[in-house]
Motif scaffolding. Sequence first.
Motif, PDB file in Angstrom:
ATOM      1  N   SER A   1      41.054  38.553  37.147  1.00 19.70           N
ATOM      2  CA  SER A   1      41.990  39.623  36.823  1.00 19.70           C
ATOM      3  C   SER A   1      42.070  40.547  38.028  1.00 19.70           C
ATOM      4  CB  SER A   1      41.510  40.393  35.588  1.00 19.70           C
ATOM      5  OG  SER A   1      42.310  41.533  35.372  1.00 19.70           O
ATOM      6  N   MET A   2      43.289  40.800  38.497  1.00 22.31           N
ATOM      7  CA  MET A   2      43.426  41.597  39.715  1.00 22.31           C
ATOM      8  C   MET A   2      44.792  42.277  39.747  1.00 22.31           C
ATOM      9  SD  MET A   2      42.695  40.428  43.662  1.00 22.31           S
ATOM     10  CE  MET A   2      43.737  38.972  43.563  1.00 22.31           C
ATOM     11  N   THR A   3      44.791  43.535  40.169  1.00 18.28           N
ATOM     12  CA  THR A   3      46.014  44.280  40.436  1.00 18.28           C
ATOM     13  C   THR A   3      45.974  44.754  41.876  1.00 18.28           C
ATOM     14  OG1 THR A   3      46.270  45.028  38.152  1.00 18.28           O
ATOM     15  CG2 THR A   3      47.394  46.310  39.850  1.00 18.28           C
ATOM     16  N   ILE A   4      47.045  44.491  42.617  1.00 24.95           N
ATOM     17  CA  ILE A   4      47.151  44.890  44.021  1.00 24.95           C
ATOM     18  C   ILE A   4      48.388  45.764  44.173  1.00 24.95           C
ATOM     19  CG2 ILE A   4      47.538  44.093  46.383  1.00 24.95           C
ATOM     20  CD1 ILE A   4      46.172  41.450  45.544  1.00 24.95           C
ATOM     21  N   ILE A   5      48.202  46.950  44.698  1.00 25.48           N
ATOM     22  CA  ILE A   5      49.315  47.830  45.040  1.00 25.48           C
ATOM     23  C   ILE A   5      49.304  47.970  46.555  1.00 25.48           C
ATOM     24  CG2 ILE A   5      50.386  50.088  44.716  1.00 25.48           C
ATOM     25  CD1 ILE A   5      48.699  50.358  42.148  1.00 25.48           C
ATOM     26  N   ALA A   6      50.404  47.595  47.209  1.00 23.01           N
ATOM     27  CA  ALA A   6      50.392  47.567  48.668  1.00 23.01           C
ATOM     28  C   ALA A   6      51.722  48.039  49.222  1.00 23.01           C
ATOM     29  CB  ALA A   6      50.090  46.147  49.163  1.00 23.01           C
ATOM     30  N   GLY A   7      51.678  48.603  50.422  1.00 17.76           N
ATOM     31  CA  GLY A   7      52.903  49.075  51.066  1.00 17.76           C
ATOM     32  C   GLY A   7      52.599  49.701  52.415  1.00 17.76           C
TER      33      GLY A   7
ATOM     34  N   ALA B   1      46.408  49.085  50.898  1.00 14.03           N
ATOM     35  CA  ALA B   1      46.369  48.302  49.659  1.00 14.03           C
ATOM     36  C   ALA B   1      45.319  48.891  48.743  1.00 14.03           C
ATOM     37  CB  ALA B   1      46.056  46.834  49.944  1.00 14.03           C
ATOM     38  N   VAL B   2      45.643  48.921  47.466  1.00 13.51           N
ATOM     39  CA  VAL B   2      44.715  49.294  46.407  1.00 13.51           C
ATOM     40  C   VAL B   2      44.428  48.027  45.610  1.00 13.51           C
ATOM     41  CG1 VAL B   2      44.536  50.514  44.205  1.00 13.51           C
ATOM     42  CG2 VAL B   2      45.370  51.710  46.244  1.00 13.51           C
ATOM     43  N   ILE B   3      43.164  47.738  45.372  1.00 15.30           N
ATOM     44  CA  ILE B   3      42.784  46.501  44.699  1.00 15.30           C
ATOM     45  C   ILE B   3      41.866  46.843  43.525  1.00 15.30           C
ATOM     46  CG2 ILE B   3      41.847  44.173  45.016  1.00 15.30           C
ATOM     47  CD1 ILE B   3      42.032  44.858  48.122  1.00 15.30           C
ATOM     48  N   VAL B   4      42.301  46.482  42.318  1.00 13.40           N
ATOM     49  CA  VAL B   4      41.486  46.630  41.107  1.00 13.40           C
ATOM     50  C   VAL B   4      41.227  45.231  40.581  1.00 13.40           C
ATOM     51  CG1 VAL B   4      41.388  47.575  38.772  1.00 13.40           C
ATOM     52  CG2 VAL B   4      42.444  48.900  40.608  1.00 13.40           C
TER      53      VAL B   4
END
Length: 755
Positions: free
Chosen positions: A180-186, A121-124
Amino acid sequence: MKYTICTVVTFVTCIVVFSATSAAASITDRSISSIVEQAKAAKIDTAATYAISGVLLEDGPMQLSLDSGTVVFFKPVAGRRVAALFTGAGSAAFNPATSVERRNVKRFYPEESFAEEITYAVIVFADTNVAAALEGTPTSLPKRGLADMVKMTSSALVYEDGTMDSDILRCLANGWNKSSMTIIAGGGPNQWECTMMASPFDAERYSLYITKVNNNIRDWVMASKCGAEGETIEARDDGMTSGDVVFTEAHTIVATFERDLDVAAVDKLRLRTLMDSIRIVDMDLLSDLRVDSVFLADGTRLTFTHPKDRGRFWIELPRSLPLGSVVDLVIHYHGEMIERFGDYTVLKTSIEWYPAHSYKQKSMFDLTFTFPDNMKLLSVGDLKESSDGDETKTSRWVTSQPIRNASFHIGLFKERKIETEKDVPTASMYYRTSDLAEPVAIDVSQALTFYTRLFGPLPIKHLHATELPGTHGEAFPGLLHLSSLAFLKADDFFAEQFLAHEVAHQWWGIEVDFASYRDQWLSEAFAEYSCLMYSQMASKERDKFFRLLEEYRKQIMSRGRRLIGSNRQPPSIALGYRVRSGGYSGDYNTYIYYKGAWVLHMLRNMLLNLQSMKEDEFLGTLSEFYSTYRRKRATTDDFVRVAEKHAKVELGWFFDQWVYGTDIPTYTYAWTKKRQADGTWKVRLRVKQSNVPATFRMYIPLKVVSTKDAVYRLRMLMTGETAEIDLPVFPDEPDELVFNDLSSVLCEVDEESFD
């Protein structure tokens, strides 16, 4: 980690006057350029690597469960941690808050809610609580697999074009600690990847994008966008949304066009702050226009950042402003926004020619244009004054009420006055192409009169209809941009329909505005059905109205067949512009224009008095909807309430099926007749309903024509899979039964023998 919303409903207004000393002391650590450069240079922080377990980040419908693994932070930006990556075992889930959104997720995913195991996961983020939640036990960096994740994290923080995540930038620049948050996961076994986003600056804060990785190919679709459970988009008549940082009360623009039509402009804006502690204001502008300078009203020069070839720019105020402050800005800009092709002029943008924080907000406009004296210029607003200069003309236009979008047009136009009837706005046409100028003028005049009689009067005194090269049209208060093809082609679209559609927007979309993108069919479908009704009145072709409805029906029904192998459900009208996601660019027309028009047609015929054939209930619905919501922003629910008032029955089921739902029925019918002993005739009708749930229901008009040409009309309520009914006894022998008379229901119809 759970997040909550804090909504401010009242504020105190104060006029802000800055001192010179405050301007010098504040813009060092959190200037836009400094933050962006720090973000671009950010690398992983080897000293901030932690082993974690049992961490749950939860915000509204978003959930990221980090069961066990390693978190690596990026180095701080503007003194705060804003990015981290995770590798290990966990899961990502998104549970949409509404049935419309759950159905839409299932269009692209096996279930109505997204839930997948993940290995990365990438978390901004902008919330310091997230950083605290991700800190565990110090450990060493993972030995493998970091390079791709570092690149992914960097790309989520700073995009390929060099711009930064605008939400994070707003928070850092203003010193806000917002969710404010963006999560890219896989990386899970099913090969699904997701991007989940929470934005405090969006009226619907949560978004889900998903893709299934296939041979390393990713085809992302927006599967959901929603608020938290129970939240709705606030419909404010001034166009403000809960995510806006400032509200623009007024624009005073002075624009000068040179002979080559390059423009130099000054916009004096009055802004009111909608949040607390605002030091940075972001604005949008056509990327071909460049900001030269920004000042306060007292002449104090302000620092701004306008990345090359980018529309968004950022203004740094001398100090933070409290909620409800009013500040006057003066923005100087220049560039090319008009292209010229021989004697024709093309606007690169119809609205982004002036700076705006949001093009949905309604503002007052005072517009002064200076332009070459061989040209004509038409604008929104009332013409207050005009004058001649040295090879130039100057005109000033002022709006009488706040409007959402201001536009104009300039060109080497011929001018023609259009005659209109009493109590109808006067009109003029400005054009270069003369081929079909006469029928264009007739249709503009007749449509103005027809709609005024049908819906009610407009507030404008005059309508300017201008020719604009291209294939589309656009409408603004008192101003139309009409495609040159309307002046060249006498086909279905560019003849009566196109012109009548754009004229109808003076009522639907301008006077009655739509509350959010989910309600945009109240503009486009209403204008589309209005133009169909106009064709029904004005066309020389007797059956044009029904022919066009049938063409729309075929396009709606065939759309699914074009997605070969996908077996994907069609989108809901309530998705607005998002109907395009995962489909075709033409889906917006298919569903918002055409299916939306069909919804109005079905409502019209459902309210039709079959004995008298009068349409009082439907026409009364339209006129009252217009009179009630003039100068307001309406929702679909607002229209339902007006329709129910005139129908005198509950209609929620109808709109649930046709606006919020996606099902379209197929009916297979059969009938038989039998002479009775008394000489009358009995008709038995069997109907099978398919491709919809068993609970789907619809009133279907029937027409029976006897051998003596007598016509009998009635309705049947169809629900369930099969219905078999006896129609009322007929005095004459039935010769023909028309099922779905007047094309009253959007459906497929097949006839079979009655066994």
